[in-house]
Design a protein around this motif. Structure first.
Motif, PDB file in Angstrom:
ATOM      1  N   ILE A 164       0.829  -1.201   0.000  1.00  0.00           N
ATOM      2  CA  ILE A 164       0.000   0.000   0.000  1.00  0.00           C
ATOM      3  C   ILE A 164       0.864   1.252   0.000  1.00  0.00           C
ATOM      4  O   ILE A 164       0.565   2.237  -0.693  1.00  0.00           O
ATOM      5  N   GLY A 165       1.949   1.226   0.743  1.00  0.00           N
ATOM      6  CA  GLY A 165       2.827   2.389   0.782  1.00  0.00           C
ATOM      7  C   GLY A 165       3.359   2.748  -0.590  1.00  0.00           C
ATOM      8  O   GLY A 165       3.339   3.925  -0.996  1.00  0.00           O
ATOM      9  N   ALA A 166       3.837   1.751  -1.336  1.00  0.00           N
ATOM     10  CA  ALA A 166       4.397   2.003  -2.670  1.00  0.00           C
ATOM     11  C   ALA A 166       3.328   2.479  -3.643  1.00  0.00           C
ATOM     12  O   ALA A 166       3.545   3.421  -4.418  1.00  0.00           O
ATOM     13  N   VAL A 167       2.155   1.829  -3.617  1.00  0.00           N
ATOM     14  CA  VAL A 167       1.107   2.165  -4.587  1.00  0.00           C
ATOM     15  C   VAL A 167       0.478   3.520  -4.266  1.00  0.00           C
ATOM     16  O   VAL A 167       0.136   4.290  -5.174  1.00  0.00           O
ATOM     17  N   SER A 168       0.337   3.835  -2.994  1.00  0.00           N
ATOM     18  CA  SER A 168      -0.255   5.128  -2.630  1.00  0.00           C
ATOM     19  C   SER A 168       0.642   6.289  -3.045  1.00  0.00           C
ATOM     20  O   SER A 168       0.146   7.372  -3.369  1.00  0.00           O
ATOM     21  N   GLU A 169       1.949   6.088  -3.067  1.00  0.00           N
ATOM     22  CA  GLU A 169       2.862   7.147  -3.494  1.00  0.00           C
ATOM     23  C   GLU A 169       2.670   7.503  -4.969  1.00  0.00           C
ATOM     24  O   GLU A 169       3.022   8.602  -5.397  1.00  0.00           O
ATOM     25  N   ALA A 170       2.089   6.570  -5.727  1.00  0.00           N
ATOM     26  CA  ALA A 170       1.801   6.837  -7.144  1.00  0.00           C
ATOM     27  C   ALA A 170       0.481   7.574  -7.330  1.00  0.00           C
ATOM     28  O   ALA A 170       0.119   7.916  -8.456  1.00  0.00           O
ATOM     29  N   ARG A 208      -5.000   2.610  10.514  1.00  0.00           N
ATOM     30  CA  ARG A 208      -4.253   3.396  11.506  1.00  0.00           C
ATOM     31  C   ARG A 208      -2.930   3.882  10.952  1.00  0.00           C
ATOM     32  O   ARG A 208      -2.490   5.008  11.234  1.00  0.00           O
ATOM     33  N   ASP A 209      -2.285   3.057  10.132  1.00  0.00           N
ATOM     34  CA  ASP A 209      -0.989   3.435   9.569  1.00  0.00           C
ATOM     35  C   ASP A 209      -1.104   4.394   8.397  1.00  0.00           C
ATOM     36  O   ASP A 209      -0.148   5.128   8.099  1.00  0.00           O
ATOM     37  N   PHE A 210      -2.261   4.361   7.709  1.00  0.00           N
ATOM     38  CA  PHE A 210      -2.478   5.236   6.549  1.00  0.00           C
ATOM     39  C   PHE A 210      -3.796   6.003   6.729  1.00  0.00           C
ATOM     40  O   PHE A 210      -4.747   5.818   5.961  1.00  0.00           O
TER      41      PHE A 210
END
Length: 342
Positions: A164-170, A208-210
């Motif tokens: 999710i972290g990688a895809v959300s940055e896009a 919670r993390d995002f």
């Protein structure tokens, strides 16, 4: 082409509609099923079946993408891993009037794996990120991702968190998370819907993390009280088989989750609208059987439902394309109230 309509009005309510959505289900959520579900709820977000990008680009586009304007808000789910093809489909989806395009990163079937998409894409987060960026560059509608919480028996939280972290940055801001792992070997797609354990707490941790992202939870949701509890932790819920096998259950959703105080439609109200719809579709060359297979469970739980299902499945009757057969042996639900699911 009935679906080339302005979707501006539905886009304004898309965020609200994500509070309760109906999952993309292969061979189930075609346009006739979605029309039926829209009669039951004015507000839920509907999804198409997963459509392969090659079928959209090189196949019968109208057959795969056509829909009734009443289906808004409506999302198109696509399957594929070629970035350029996904971007082209995003542009096409916008031209056809869809409100959202969703990338399938959750289907575990071997057929999908052989095409290098579906759940196996979770192992390639930067490829998914490239696809999201290209799709967002190609269209102005929302680009979202549906995925699992892990692959095979790896239950490391960091795997899904980093995906999710990688895809959300896009630029992807909405993730629909099926709260089970996808076992790529050893289980059928059907078994993958039941055997890997549900771990809702993983999805709650993702929210919670995002906190800035829209996190939608999916998997095993069939009880309104449980759904209300889930909405204390995430931004929305997605239901699947429950909506198909007990469709009238959806008649309570607008009141419970969208603050709609208008009376819920009766089954008879729904049936009368389906009759009109069926007549219109038959004139366009659609066989009656293509529609009625989705309506078999309208009277689920009502005395006489078995007879209704039997005659609505009769191949000889259906071959006549006579919509009056929908009125044959209709169960009497006059004494039933919409709160029967309390």
């Amino acid at each position: 082409m009935t679906s080339l309509v302005s979707h501006a009005s539905s886009v304004a309510s898309l965020e609200q509609a994500r509070r309760f959505s109906i999952a993309p289900m292969l061979d189930w959520t075609d346009r006739h099923c979605r029309y039926f579900h829209r009669l039951l709820s004015k507000n839920v977000l509907l999804y198409t079946e997963m459509v392969n990008v090659n079928a959209i680009i090189h196949g019968d586009t109208a057959r795969h993408l056509d829909f009734d304007a009443s289906e808004h808000p409506l999302a198109l789910q696509v399957g594929g891993s070629d970035v350029r093809a996904l971007a082209q489909c995003a542009k096409i989806a916008e031209q056809w009037g869809y409100d959202e395009i969703n990338i399938n990163c959750g289907c575990p079937s071997e057929r999908v794996q052989s095409g290098a998409f579906g759940a196996c894409l979770m192992a390639e987060p930067f490829l998914v990120a490239d696809a999201v960026k290209a799709m967002r560059d190609a269209c102005s509608i929302d680009v979202t991702v549906k995925h699992r919480i892990g692959l095979d028996k790896n239950e490391d939280y960091g795997f899904v968190r980093d995906f999710i972290g990688a895809v959300s940055e896009a630029g992807c801001a909405t993730f629909v998370v099926h709260a089970r792992n996808a076992w790529l070997k050893g289980l059928s797609p059907k078994e993958n819907r039941d055997i890997p354990p549900l771990r809702y707490e993983v999805v709650h941790q993702l929210k919670r993390d995002f906190p800035q992202l829209n996190i939608i939870i999916n998997g095993g949701l069939a009880d309104f009280d449980v759904i209300q509890q889930q909405l204390q932790h995430v931004d929305g819920v997605m239901v699947g088989r429950q909506a198909y096998h007990e469709p009238y259950w959806l008649a309570r959703v607008d009141g419970l989750f969208f603050g709609d105080e208008s009376p819920a439609p009766s089954r008879r109200d729904i049936l009368e609208q389906l009759l009109t719809y069926a007549e219109r579709q038959i004139l366009q060359g659609v066989p009656l059987r293509n529609m009625t297979r989705h309506w078999l469970n309208l009277y689920h739980g009502v005395a006489g439902a078995r007879t209704w299902r039997r005659h609505l499945s009769d191949a000889k009757l259906l071959a006549s394309n006579d919509v009056r057969l929908l009125l044959k042996d209709v169960p009497n639900d006059a004494l039933l109230e919409v709160n029967e699911y309390d």
